[in-house]
Motif scaffolding. Structure first.
Motif, PDB file in Angstrom:
ATOM      1  N   ALA A 201      41.725  49.861  35.931  1.00  0.00           N
ATOM      2  CA  ALA A 201      42.384  49.026  36.942  1.00  0.00           C
ATOM      3  C   ALA A 201      41.568  47.758  37.169  1.00  0.00           C
ATOM      4  CB  ALA A 201      42.563  49.802  38.232  1.00  0.00           C
ATOM      5  N   VAL A 202      41.284  47.031  36.087  1.00  0.00           N
ATOM      6  CA  VAL A 202      40.433  45.848  36.161  1.00  0.00           C
ATOM      7  C   VAL A 202      41.145  44.708  36.873  1.00  0.00           C
ATOM      8  CG1 VAL A 202      39.154  44.140  34.820  1.00  0.00           C
ATOM      9  CG2 VAL A 202      39.233  46.523  34.048  1.00  0.00           C
ATOM     10  N   ALA A 203      42.390  44.440  36.485  1.00  0.00           N
ATOM     11  CA  ALA A 203      43.131  43.312  37.045  1.00  0.00           C
ATOM     12  C   ALA A 203      43.961  43.701  38.260  1.00  0.00           C
ATOM     13  CB  ALA A 203      44.048  42.707  35.978  1.00  0.00           C
TER      14      ALA A 203
ATOM     15  N   ASP B 151      44.044  43.200  42.785  1.00  0.00           N
ATOM     16  CA  ASP B 151      42.607  43.250  43.019  1.00  0.00           C
ATOM     17  C   ASP B 151      42.039  44.369  42.161  1.00  0.00           C
ATOM     18  OD1 ASP B 151      40.112  42.788  44.110  1.00  0.00           O
ATOM     19  OD2 ASP B 151      40.436  44.124  45.807  1.00  0.00           O
ATOM     20  N   GLY B 152      40.823  44.191  41.675  1.00  0.00           N
ATOM     21  CA  GLY B 152      40.204  45.261  40.902  1.00  0.00           C
ATOM     22  C   GLY B 152      40.130  46.529  41.730  1.00  0.00           C
ATOM     23  N   ALA B 153      40.574  47.631  41.174  1.00  0.00           N
ATOM     24  CA  ALA B 153      40.625  48.880  41.933  1.00  0.00           C
ATOM     25  C   ALA B 153      40.020  50.022  41.142  1.00  0.00           C
ATOM     26  CB  ALA B 153      42.071  49.202  42.316  1.00  0.00           C
TER      27      ALA B 153
ATOM     28  N   THR C 172      45.847  46.319  33.525  1.00  0.00           N
ATOM     29  CA  THR C 172      46.643  46.592  34.720  1.00  0.00           C
ATOM     30  C   THR C 172      47.092  48.040  34.702  1.00  0.00           C
ATOM     31  OG1 THR C 172      47.438  44.307  34.881  1.00  0.00           O
ATOM     32  CG2 THR C 172      48.733  45.984  35.979  1.00  0.00           C
ATOM     33  N   LEU C 173      46.801  48.755  35.758  1.00  0.00           N
ATOM     34  CA  LEU C 173      47.140  50.170  35.844  1.00  0.00           C
ATOM     35  C   LEU C 173      48.539  50.333  36.423  1.00  0.00           C
ATOM     36  CD1 LEU C 173      46.359  53.150  35.630  1.00  0.00           C
ATOM     37  CD2 LEU C 173      45.271  52.953  37.879  1.00  0.00           C
TER      38      LEU C 173
END
Length: 890
Positions: A161-163, A151-153, A110-111
């Protein structure tokens, strides 16, 4: 090679076919002027906040009504967010820090952003591998809003920013002075919190051409104390199905005859002599425990903006946060592997130990036997960890327009510097020799006397210090326009940008811990760095009047992992003004964290050693063994890759009724984690490779004679290398339902239902194995839910919020072995009600009062082999909590 790939990316973005439709940026359908805004999930400013991806926005007014005193406490109330660290973790590699994750994944996926830019990671990695941003460095008082993109970003914000993304925003162009205070305490009077902030803004950009915004905030919390609460005052948790958590090592403590396996209290026990969980008599005391640390934080942040002309401005953001966390643990204790010889001893205490019984049922102590000593060094004060975190953030840059393009150039420097000091740590070599001398009667520490002199105690103790520095420096330039050109009277939005950053971590353990000379303590070290260069582009294409498409492409070049291309395609379809249908697909590339590549660590973990528990008759929590776990960074790791998909809709059939339902799926490959120690132990006999990773004490013939079938020594260590274990597959649903019921002159009712439902959560355990389900377990419940009902009248609102978590199997991981009767004894769902009353007393004064866990809901306990503890949040399982806050605008 790198320049060629980046240039190719630009060419692809510029030559894409473009068709679009959008409303005019300056007026709405009625001709009223409206403002374009940038919402997390896109780099293009827009009028309509609802786009192809779902974004949850939490405003300042919503934050105040929760009564939360920290960022992690606030986010932990959201069904879609899972708390990994809450700052209360006593045994963590990352003491004092707080972190959260989305989609049930670790926080490293998570970013976290502040005003759209990255922050430096916490200097101590969780588990010696999980890098994250410490949320305690984000004072809640300084936050104006929070945007959560579930959402993946990766294509827009970066490969990690996978999750999803959580973006914290502070105010801009604020004028005036505002002061806030927040006080809270548990019903029993402990766990008090107090924070205050002052925000002041001078100048108006539109009138004066400049603005200075400054926020000063301070926070203090006192510990929660076990003796004040019904659930924790009695440390014997067998009433919850758990184990007896009373101490067997205090006043005076207990012994085990290593040769016979029998145990007995040290004569003179000041506690209660009872049969312990091992089946032997022991000296049991109901110790008092600090359940949470004390915290002191102070932060200063400022934003200065000056206009150069009508379209251009310079800005500088400066932030400094100082956090101090004081964690009190138990008394210092001797190393658990110590074995004391009694050969030739003259200590009179040995003479009163029980000998063989006449009927032969008790082998008893025989002079010359080896003893294991369970005694805390309670003559000294408690082990105390003091973790000091200093975080500096500096951003400076320019924003303005170049032709019809909005543009921004920024440089940033972020640093987190940590120091963690532990007082009253026990030196293994000195304490072992002193205890051995005491057993033999040759001076030293005598375990048979109630209080040893400090002249004996002090030389065994020391202070350790761990220091870490994490830095992130970056430069970025981005440009966007909501109307690149028009096609069929439809504007096309476009954004692009470039970034360059350099990240380093240097985590240095105390030399004594690194040498393994501190009892009960691990050590972690990590030193690494990498550079990252990125270019990205994004198009908003209203293909038809009702159909909007978003396409993004990002190229990240890692100095240690090469190139990674991540595209994103998303759609938003509005078949009618009351309905929005949206979908997205994207990929991600997650390079290993720096600690996963370059760390070394030694800590402690809990496993179930069924090879011993079966013959010894231990079941459930009594089968838990605390073992030393060694992990090692792996420079040969592959990067993790993932595909993300989402589909959902938003409907608003009435002005005051709206609902959204979004489905998501994440398929990860090459997932990185340390080999599962329980899996290694469960396959000890079938895999020579795993057996080589396990360390045991020598076999004990006396104990094996007493317990037929026992053929292994006590487990003491497991080595768990970092590996690409395989796959992680998860999918679920997010529901958000809102309704406002007008009561005419009597006000209105605000109702909201939010549910996060996990359909599947599967992970591989070891390389080459297909993922298996981890769902319906303590760490992965099937759903979480919040329901809020508020009555609003004039300038006040009374609201009640129910927070619910699903019932689960009584096990942390369904793939682990455990007695079926324990697993099938399901943990029930858990609902807590909160109450809040908010009203505007005057034009300048707003007051908030509330109670969390209004009905003093009893806690839920996990009585598993692998987790023997409360599973409800700490502030809930200690009972009712009161708070009051005030906001005054001068």
């Amino acid at each position: 090679m790198k320049r060629t790939l980046l240039a190719s990316s630009i060419a692809v973005l510029i030559t894409l076919p473009i068709v679009a439709y959008a409303e005019d940026e300056s007026t709405d359908g009625d001709g009223n002027k409206v403002e374009r805004v940038v919402v997390t999930g896109s780099n293009i400013s827009r009028i309509n906040n609802e786009g192809p991806t779902a974004v949850e926005i939490i405003k300042r007014s919503d934050i105040e009504k929760t009564g939360a005193s920290t960022v992690v406490e606030l986010l932990g109330r959201l069904p879609s967010v899972s708390v990994q660290l809450d700052g209360n973790d006593k045994a963590s590699f990352a003491p004092g820090a707080a972190s959260v994750g989305l989609r049930g994944l670790d926080p490293k996926y998570t970013l976290i952003l502040l005003n759209g830019r990255r922050l430096a990671n916490y200097g101590f990695a969780d588990g010696a591998e999980n890098s994250f941003v410490d949320l305690n460095n984000l004072p809640l008082a300084a936050i104006d809003s929070i945007e959560i993109l579930r959402d993946g970003a990766s294509a827009i914000y970066g490969s990690d920013a996978v999750a999803g993304v959580i973006n914290f925003k502070t105010r801009r162009n604020y004028q005036g002075i505002e002061a806030t205070t927040n006080l809270g305490a548990n019903e029993k009077g402990d766990g008090r919190t107090a924070d205050a902030s002052v925000t002041a803004g001078w100048g108006d950009l539109d009138k004066d051409g400049k603005n200075l915004l400054v926020t000063l905030d301070a926070f203090n919390s006192s510990p929660l104390l076990s003796q004040k609460h019904k659930a924790t005052a009695d440390r014997d948790f067998r009433r919850f199905g758990g184990s007896d958590g009373r101490s067997t090592s205090d006043y005076l403590g207990s012994l085990q005859d290593y040769d016979t396996g029998e145990g007995f209290p040290i004569p003179g026990c000041r506690g209660s002599v009872e049969i312990a969980s091992t089946g032997n008599p022991a000296c049991l005391t109901n110790q008092k425990v600090q359940l949470s640390p004390s915290n002191q934080r102070i932060g200063l942040s400022g934003i200065y903006t000056i206009q150069i002309n009508a379209t251009d401005e310079l800005f500088t953001e400066l932030g400094f946060n100082h956090n101090k966390t004081i964690t009190q643990r138990g008394f210092p204790t001797f190393d658990s592997t110590f074995l004391g010889s009694t050969d030739g001893s003259t200590n009179p205490g040995l003479a009163v130990l029980p000998g063989p019984s006449e009927d032969g049922s008790l082998a008893g102590f025989t002079p010359g036997d080896t003893l294991r000593v369970f005694r805390d060094i309670y003559e000294a004060s408690h082990l105390t960890d003091v973790t000091t975190s200093n975080t500096l953030r500096l951003v400076t840059g320019w924003r303005g327009t170049i032709g019809k393009w909005d543009s921004e150039l920024g440089l940033s420097f972020n640093q987190n510097k940590l120091s963690s000091e532990t007082s009253n740590a026990v030196l293994k070599d000195v304490s072992a020799q002193s205890l051995q001398d005491g057993i033999l009667g040759n001076g030293g520490y005598d375990p048979f006397v109630y209080a040893n002199p400090m002249s004996v105690v002090d030389p065994m103790l020391t202070t350790t210090q761990r220091i870490a520095v994490s830095r992130l420096s970056s430069i970025d330039w981005k440009m966007s326009t909501p109307e690149l050109f028009t096609l069929n009277e439809a504007p096309v939005g476009f954004a692009w940008g470039v970034q360059a950053s350099h990240e380093t971590i240097n985590d240095s353990p105390d030399a004594k811990e690194e040498a393994g000379n501190i009892a009960g303590s691990g050590a972690t070290a990590s030193k690494a760095g990498r550079s990252l260069y990125s270019i990205y582009g994004e198009l908003n294409i209203p293909v038809l009047k009702q159909l909007e498409a978003q396409f993004a492409l990002r190229d990240d070049y890692y100095s240690d992992f090469g190139n990674a291309f991540n595209p994103k395609l998303a759609f938003a379809w509005r078949p009618m003004k009351e309905v929005l249908v949206r979908a997205s697909a994207t990929t991600s590339f997650k390079a290993p964290t720096l600690p996963e590549i370059a760390s070394t660590a030694a800590g402690y973990n809990v496993v179930a050693d069924f090879a011993r528990c079966g013959p010894l008759g231990y079941i459930g929590p009594n089968c838990a063994y605390s073992i030393r776990q060694y992990t090692q960074g792996n420079p040969d790791l592959k990067a993790e890759k993932a595909n993300n998909y989402s589909f959902g809709f938003v409907v608003q059939p009435l002005k005051d009724l709206s609902a959204s339902l979004d489905w998501y799926m994440i398929n990860q490959r090459n997932t990185i984690q340390a080999e599962d120690p329980q899996f290694i132990l469960d396959h000890e006999d079938s895999s020579p490779e795993f057996a080589a990773l396990i360390g045991r004490d020598p076999r004990n013939p006396g104990l094996e004679a007493r317990y037929p079938g026992l053929n292994k020594g006590r487990i003491k260590s497991i080595t768990t290398p970092y590996v690409n274990v395989g796959k992680t597959d998860t999918q679920g649903l997010d529901l958000d339902l809102k309704y406002v019921l007008s009561l005419g002159q009597y006000g209105k009712l605000n109702l909201r239902e939010v549910n996060s439902y996990t359909l599947t959560f599967k992970q591989s355990t070891t390389p080459g194995e297909q993922p298996v389900s981890r769902l319906d377990s303590i760490y992965h419940p099937k759903w979480k839910n919040t329901f809020r009902i508020g009555y609003e009248y004039a300038s006040s609102e009374l609201a009640f919020t129910a927070r619910t978590s699903a019932g689960t199997k009584n096990i942390t991981d369904p793939t682990y072995s455990q007695d079926p009767e324990i697993t099938d004894a399901r943990i029930p769902s858990y609902t807590v009600w909160d109450m809040n009353y908010n009203f505007k007393a005057t034009d300048h004064l707003t007051l908030n009062f509330g109670v969390n866990n209004l009905f003093d809901k009893s806690p839920v306990y996990g009585s598993t082999t692998y987790l023997d503890d409360f599973i409800t949040p700490l502030n809930d399982h200690v009972g009712r909590y009161y708070y009051a806050n005030m906001r005054y605008k001068f």
